[in-house]
Design a protein around this motif. Structure first.
Motif, PDB file in Angstrom:
ATOM      1  N   GLY A   1     -56.287   1.626   8.881  1.00  0.00           N
ATOM      2  CA  GLY A   1     -55.550   0.715   9.745  1.00  0.00           C
ATOM      3  C   GLY A   1     -55.257  -0.591   9.036  1.00  0.00           C
ATOM      4  O   GLY A   1     -55.521  -0.749   7.845  1.00  0.00           O
ATOM      5  N   ILE A   2     -54.707  -1.524   9.788  1.00  0.00           N
ATOM      6  CA  ILE A   2     -54.412  -2.857   9.256  1.00  0.00           C
ATOM      7  C   ILE A   2     -55.611  -3.754   9.529  1.00  0.00           C
ATOM      8  O   ILE A   2     -56.135  -3.785  10.633  1.00  0.00           O
ATOM      9  N   GLY A   3     -56.047  -4.474   8.514  1.00  0.00           N
ATOM     10  CA  GLY A   3     -57.180  -5.378   8.660  1.00  0.00           C
ATOM     11  C   GLY A   3     -56.775  -6.836   8.726  1.00  0.00           C
ATOM     12  O   GLY A   3     -57.523  -7.671   9.212  1.00  0.00           O
ATOM     13  N   GLY A   4     -55.569  -7.150   8.242  1.00  0.00           N
ATOM     14  CA  GLY A   4     -55.140  -8.528   8.280  1.00  0.00           C
ATOM     15  C   GLY A   4     -53.723  -8.713   7.799  1.00  0.00           C
ATOM     16  O   GLY A   4     -53.189  -7.890   7.056  1.00  0.00           O
ATOM     17  N   ILE A   5     -53.130  -9.792   8.254  1.00  0.00           N
ATOM     18  CA  ILE A   5     -51.799 -10.191   7.830  1.00  0.00           C
ATOM     19  C   ILE A   5     -51.917 -11.646   7.393  1.00  0.00           C
ATOM     20  O   ILE A   5     -52.313 -12.512   8.172  1.00  0.00           O
TER      21      ILE A   5
ATOM     22  N   LEU B   1     -58.749  -7.535  13.439  1.00  0.00           N
ATOM     23  CA  LEU B   1     -57.644  -7.737  12.523  1.00  0.00           C
ATOM     24  C   LEU B   1     -57.489  -9.242  12.383  1.00  0.00           C
ATOM     25  O   LEU B   1     -57.474  -9.962  13.383  1.00  0.00           O
ATOM     26  N   GLN B   2     -57.390  -9.732  11.160  1.00  0.00           N
ATOM     27  CA  GLN B   2     -57.297 -11.172  10.909  1.00  0.00           C
ATOM     28  C   GLN B   2     -55.860 -11.572  10.610  1.00  0.00           C
ATOM     29  O   GLN B   2     -55.214 -10.976   9.750  1.00  0.00           O
ATOM     30  N   TRP B   3     -55.374 -12.574  11.304  1.00  0.00           N
ATOM     31  CA  TRP B   3     -54.051 -13.168  11.086  1.00  0.00           C
ATOM     32  C   TRP B   3     -54.286 -14.553  10.516  1.00  0.00           C
ATOM     33  O   TRP B   3     -55.005 -15.350  11.130  1.00  0.00           O
ATOM     34  N   SER B   4     -53.726 -14.846   9.321  1.00  0.00           N
ATOM     35  CA  SER B   4     -54.034 -16.124   8.674  1.00  0.00           C
ATOM     36  C   SER B   4     -52.852 -16.700   7.915  1.00  0.00           C
ATOM     37  O   SER B   4     -52.338 -16.074   6.996  1.00  0.00           O
ATOM     38  N   PRO B   5     -52.443 -17.928   8.289  1.00  0.00           N
ATOM     39  CA  PRO B   5     -51.483 -18.648   7.451  1.00  0.00           C
ATOM     40  C   PRO B   5     -52.238 -19.334   6.303  1.00  0.00           C
ATOM     41  O   PRO B   5     -53.318 -19.874   6.506  1.00  0.00           O
ATOM     42  N   PHE B   6     -51.658 -19.298   5.100  1.00  0.00           N
ATOM     43  CA  PHE B   6     -52.242 -19.923   3.914  1.00  0.00           C
ATOM     44  C   PHE B   6     -51.330 -21.037   3.435  1.00  0.00           C
ATOM     45  O   PHE B   6     -50.107 -20.936   3.544  1.00  0.00           O
ATOM     46  N   LYS B   7     -51.904 -22.065   2.890  1.00  0.00           N
ATOM     47  CA  LYS B   7     -51.140 -23.164   2.310  1.00  0.00           C
ATOM     48  C   LYS B   7     -50.247 -22.616   1.187  1.00  0.00           C
ATOM     49  O   LYS B   7     -50.672 -21.749   0.424  1.00  0.00           O
ATOM     50  N   GLN B   8     -49.031 -23.150   1.088  1.00  0.00           N
ATOM     51  CA  GLN B   8     -48.044 -22.674   0.112  1.00  0.00           C
ATOM     52  C   GLN B   8     -48.583 -22.598  -1.317  1.00  0.00           C
ATOM     53  O   GLN B   8     -48.231 -21.695  -2.058  1.00  0.00           O
ATOM     54  N   ASP B   9     -49.422 -23.534  -1.721  1.00  0.00           N
ATOM     55  CA  ASP B   9     -49.885 -23.581  -3.112  1.00  0.00           C
ATOM     56  C   ASP B   9     -51.162 -22.761  -3.348  1.00  0.00           C
ATOM     57  O   ASP B   9     -51.730 -22.807  -4.433  1.00  0.00           O
ATOM     58  N   SER B  10     -51.586 -21.978  -2.355  1.00  0.00           N
ATOM     59  CA  SER B  10     -52.774 -21.138  -2.530  1.00  0.00           C
ATOM     60  C   SER B  10     -52.520 -20.096  -3.614  1.00  0.00           C
ATOM     61  O   SER B  10     -51.424 -19.559  -3.732  1.00  0.00           O
TER      62      SER B  10
END
Length: 154
Positions: free
Chosen positions: A23-27, A70-79
């Protein structure tokens, strides 16, 4: 938190489950302002957010009493977490038998970016698909998240 590297995290009811995605664990995706993005999703779409994003709760199809995440996470652009991919997103797939799956992937010539790492909440490894997307594989230990508690998106 203790290391569960040797503890079974089997996602299947089979005695000898096939190494595969379950399955999907994160986006995960880049955002110019992850905090504002989380606030927007909370306000407008009702996500329960935390410092990492939002944890979506669902039931295991094989064991309906078990809660999975399932984890949904925005990351900083420079990550650099998505490196070496140049893409603006990464998908995390839930897997079973991660060690055997990595052996199969290597035998098939797939680029495996790193070694399997183990945490109390599961095992992880990263690979590249043919389109240059970095993929994260996760053999989860969902009960750790359940025991932690906290609000989830349902």
């Amino acid at each position: 938190m203790k290391n569960l590297a040797d503890e079974s995290t089997d996602q299947s009811t089979d005695e000898n489950p096939v190494p595969k995605v379950t399955g999907i664990g994160g986006i995960f995706f880049f955002s110019e302002d992850p905090e504002e993005t989380k606030k927007w999703y909370a306000t407008n779409l009702g996500l329960e957010v935390n410092e990492w994003g939002s944890s979506f709760e669902f039931r295991n199809a094989h064991r309906p009493d078990e809660i999975n995440y399932l984890q949904w996470s925005p990351f900083k652009q420079d990550s650099d977490y998505f490196s070496p991919s140049k893409k603006a997103f990464m998908v995390n797939y839930r897997v079973q038998q991660i060690e055997a799956l990595v052996e199969k992937l290597k035998a098939n010539g797939v680029t495996v970016v790193d070694e399997i790492t183990s945490y109390d909440y599961g095992k992880f490894v990263h690979l590249m698909d043919p389109d240059g997307n970095k993929i994260e594989l996760w053999e989860p230990v969902d009960r750790v998240f359940t025991e932690m508690g906290g609000k989830t998106t349902k």
